[in-house]
Design a protein around this motif. Structure first.
Motif, mmCIF file in Angstrom:
data_model
loop_
_atom_site.group_PDB
_atom_site.id
_atom_site.type_symbol
_atom_site.label_atom_id
_atom_site.label_comp_id
_atom_site.label_asym_id
_atom_site.label_seq_id
_atom_site.Cartn_x
_atom_site.Cartn_y
_atom_site.Cartn_z
ATOM 1 N N ARG A 38 0.801 -1.192 0.119
ATOM 2 C CA ARG A 38 -0.166 -0.108 -0.052
ATOM 3 C C ARG A 38 0.925 1.263 0.139
ATOM 4 N N GLN A 39 0.072 2.369 -0.561
ATOM 5 C CA GLN A 39 0.940 3.726 -0.608
ATOM 6 C C GLN A 39 -0.023 4.606 0.067
ATOM 7 N N ALA A 40 0.367 5.424 0.957
ATOM 8 C CA ALA A 40 -0.488 6.378 1.424
ATOM 9 C C ALA A 40 -0.133 7.903 0.793
ATOM 10 N N PRO A 41 -0.879 8.823 0.665
ATOM 11 C CA PRO A 41 -0.401 10.064 0.244
ATOM 12 C C PRO A 41 0.804 10.471 0.960
ATOM 13 N N GLY A 42 1.819 10.727 -0.048
ATOM 14 C CA GLY A 42 3.210 11.446 0.673
ATOM 15 C C GLY A 42 3.939 10.224 1.206
ATOM 16 N N LYS A 43 3.796 9.210 1.256
ATOM 17 C CA LYS A 43 4.657 7.965 1.719
ATOM 18 C C LYS A 43 5.119 6.880 0.780
ATOM 19 N N GLU A 44 6.038 6.191 1.200
ATOM 20 C CA GLU A 44 6.611 5.273 0.282
ATOM 21 C C GLU A 44 5.748 3.935 0.195
ATOM 22 N N ARG A 45 5.570 3.293 -0.712
ATOM 23 C CA ARG A 45 4.913 2.173 -0.783
ATOM 24 C C ARG A 45 5.419 0.977 0.149
ATOM 25 N N GLU A 46 4.728 0.359 0.890
ATOM 26 C CA GLU A 46 5.155 -0.318 1.911
ATOM 27 C C GLU A 46 4.374 -1.854 1.783
ATOM 28 N N LEU A 47 5.140 -2.974 2.371
ATOM 29 C CA LEU A 47 4.394 -4.367 2.244
ATOM 30 C C LEU A 47 3.340 -4.369 3.383
ATOM 31 N N VAL A 48 2.317 -4.966 2.951
ATOM 32 C CA VAL A 48 1.397 -5.122 3.915
ATOM 33 C C VAL A 48 0.990 -6.566 4.396
ATOM 34 N N ALA A 49 1.004 -7.458 3.571
ATOM 35 C CA ALA A 49 1.109 -8.917 3.606
ATOM 36 C C ALA A 49 1.529 -9.644 2.430
ATOM 37 N N ARG A 50 2.098 -10.775 2.850
ATOM 38 C CA ARG A 50 2.614 -11.633 1.589
ATOM 39 C C ARG A 50 2.326 -13.096 2.084
ATOM 40 N N ILE A 51 2.237 -14.134 1.308
ATOM 41 C CA ILE A 51 1.936 -15.404 1.210
ATOM 42 C C ILE A 51 2.809 -15.942 0.044
ATOM 43 N N ALA A 60 2.968 -6.793 7.915
ATOM 44 C CA ALA A 60 3.260 -5.667 8.603
ATOM 45 C C ALA A 60 3.069 -5.611 10.051
ATOM 46 N N ASP A 61 3.790 -5.285 11.022
ATOM 47 C CA ASP A 61 3.313 -5.107 12.388
ATOM 48 C C ASP A 61 1.941 -4.335 12.585
ATOM 49 N N SER A 62 1.914 -3.285 11.718
ATOM 50 C CA SER A 62 0.694 -2.365 12.015
ATOM 51 C C SER A 62 -0.797 -3.122 11.650
ATOM 52 N N VAL A 63 -0.569 -4.334 10.795
ATOM 53 C CA VAL A 63 -2.001 -5.103 10.355
ATOM 54 C C VAL A 63 -2.006 -6.254 11.201
ATOM 55 N N LYS A 64 -1.031 -6.760 11.983
ATOM 56 C CA LYS A 64 -1.018 -7.991 12.460
ATOM 57 C C LYS A 64 -2.428 -8.194 13.410
ATOM 58 N N GLY A 65 -3.067 -9.321 13.298
ATOM 59 C CA GLY A 65 -4.362 -9.349 14.108
ATOM 60 C C GLY A 65 -5.648 -8.864 13.422
ATOM 61 N N ARG A 66 -5.289 -8.126 12.355
ATOM 62 C CA ARG A 66 -6.402 -7.381 11.769
ATOM 63 C C ARG A 66 -6.853 -7.824 10.193
ATOM 64 N N PHE A 67 -5.762 -8.149 9.623
ATOM 65 C CA PHE A 67 -5.685 -8.367 8.335
ATOM 66 C C PHE A 67 -5.165 -9.850 7.968
ATOM 67 N N THR A 68 -5.980 -10.590 6.883
ATOM 68 C CA THR A 68 -5.424 -11.753 6.743
ATOM 69 C C THR A 68 -5.613 -11.975 5.089
ATOM 70 N N ILE A 69 -4.295 -12.642 4.583
ATOM 71 C CA ILE A 69 -4.040 -12.756 3.386
ATOM 72 C C ILE A 69 -4.248 -14.563 3.094
ATOM 73 N N SER A 70 -4.774 -14.401 1.923
ATOM 74 C CA SER A 70 -4.910 -15.954 1.635
ATOM 75 C C SER A 70 -4.811 -16.113 -0.048
ATOM 76 N N ARG A 71 -4.788 -17.304 -0.546
ATOM 77 C CA ARG A 71 -4.677 -17.623 -1.941
ATOM 78 C C ARG A 71 -5.696 -18.747 -2.487
ATOM 79 N N ASP A 72 -6.046 -18.638 -3.717
ATOM 80 C CA ASP A 72 -6.686 -19.601 -4.201
ATOM 81 C C ASP A 72 -6.115 -19.994 -5.582
ATOM 82 N N ASN A 73 -5.186 -21.083 -5.484
ATOM 83 C CA ASN A 73 -4.423 -21.404 -6.739
ATOM 84 C C ASN A 73 -5.027 -21.714 -7.812
ATOM 85 N N ALA A 74 -6.263 -22.392 -7.659
ATOM 86 C CA ALA A 74 -7.102 -22.799 -8.761
ATOM 87 C C ALA A 74 -7.545 -21.626 -9.693
ATOM 88 N N LYS A 75 -7.584 -20.341 -8.820
ATOM 89 C CA LYS A 75 -8.126 -19.310 -9.672
ATOM 90 C C LYS A 75 -7.356 -18.044 -9.811
#
Length: 121
Positions: A38-51, A60-75
């Motif tokens: 993600r990139q907020a106005p006036g800030k550098e792009r930062e990693l949020v989550a990766r799988i 990212a520490d700022s989103v732990k416990g609030r955000f969940t990343i997942s993947r569907d390989n078939a799609k």
């Protein structure tokens, strides 16, 4: 050629939830890591989550416990479930996928066009 199409952004009140999706299309043999930045106005792009291809996740520490990343390989799709959203989560969110393509045989670091998430009352 690989295309990533994102969806799911929008305006939400603090404490609300959104789910982002990012689907890859093209001459795809396999997809290794997938992530959201993600990139907020006036800030550098930062990693949020990766799988990874093996479904190991990191956040990212700022989103732990609030955000969940997942993947569907078939799609060929990666998701980001965002809960308990805060105003400081407001940003353009970009999808990233590391794709191994068939024609030509190569690894492509593909990016989506970005989707705006605004958290405001």
């Amino acid at each position: 050629q690989v295309q990533l199409v994102e969806s799911g952004g929008g305006l939400v009140q603090p404490g609300g939830s959104l789910r982002l999706s990012c689907a890859a299309s093209g001459s795809i043999l396999s997809i290794n890591a997938m992530g959201w930045y993600r990139q907020a106005p006036g800030k550098e792009r930062e990693l949020v989550a990766r799988i990874t291809g093996g479904s190991t996740t990191n956040y990212a520490d700022s989103v732990k416990g609030r955000f969940t990343i997942s993947r569907d390989n078939a799609k060929n799709t990666v998701y980001l479930q965002m809960n308990s959203l805060k105003p400081e989560d407001t940003a353009v969110y970009y999808c990233n996928q590391v794709v191994f393509t068939a024609a030509p045989l190569r690894t492509v670091n593909a990016w989506g066009q970005g989707t705006l998430v605004t958290v405001s009352s």
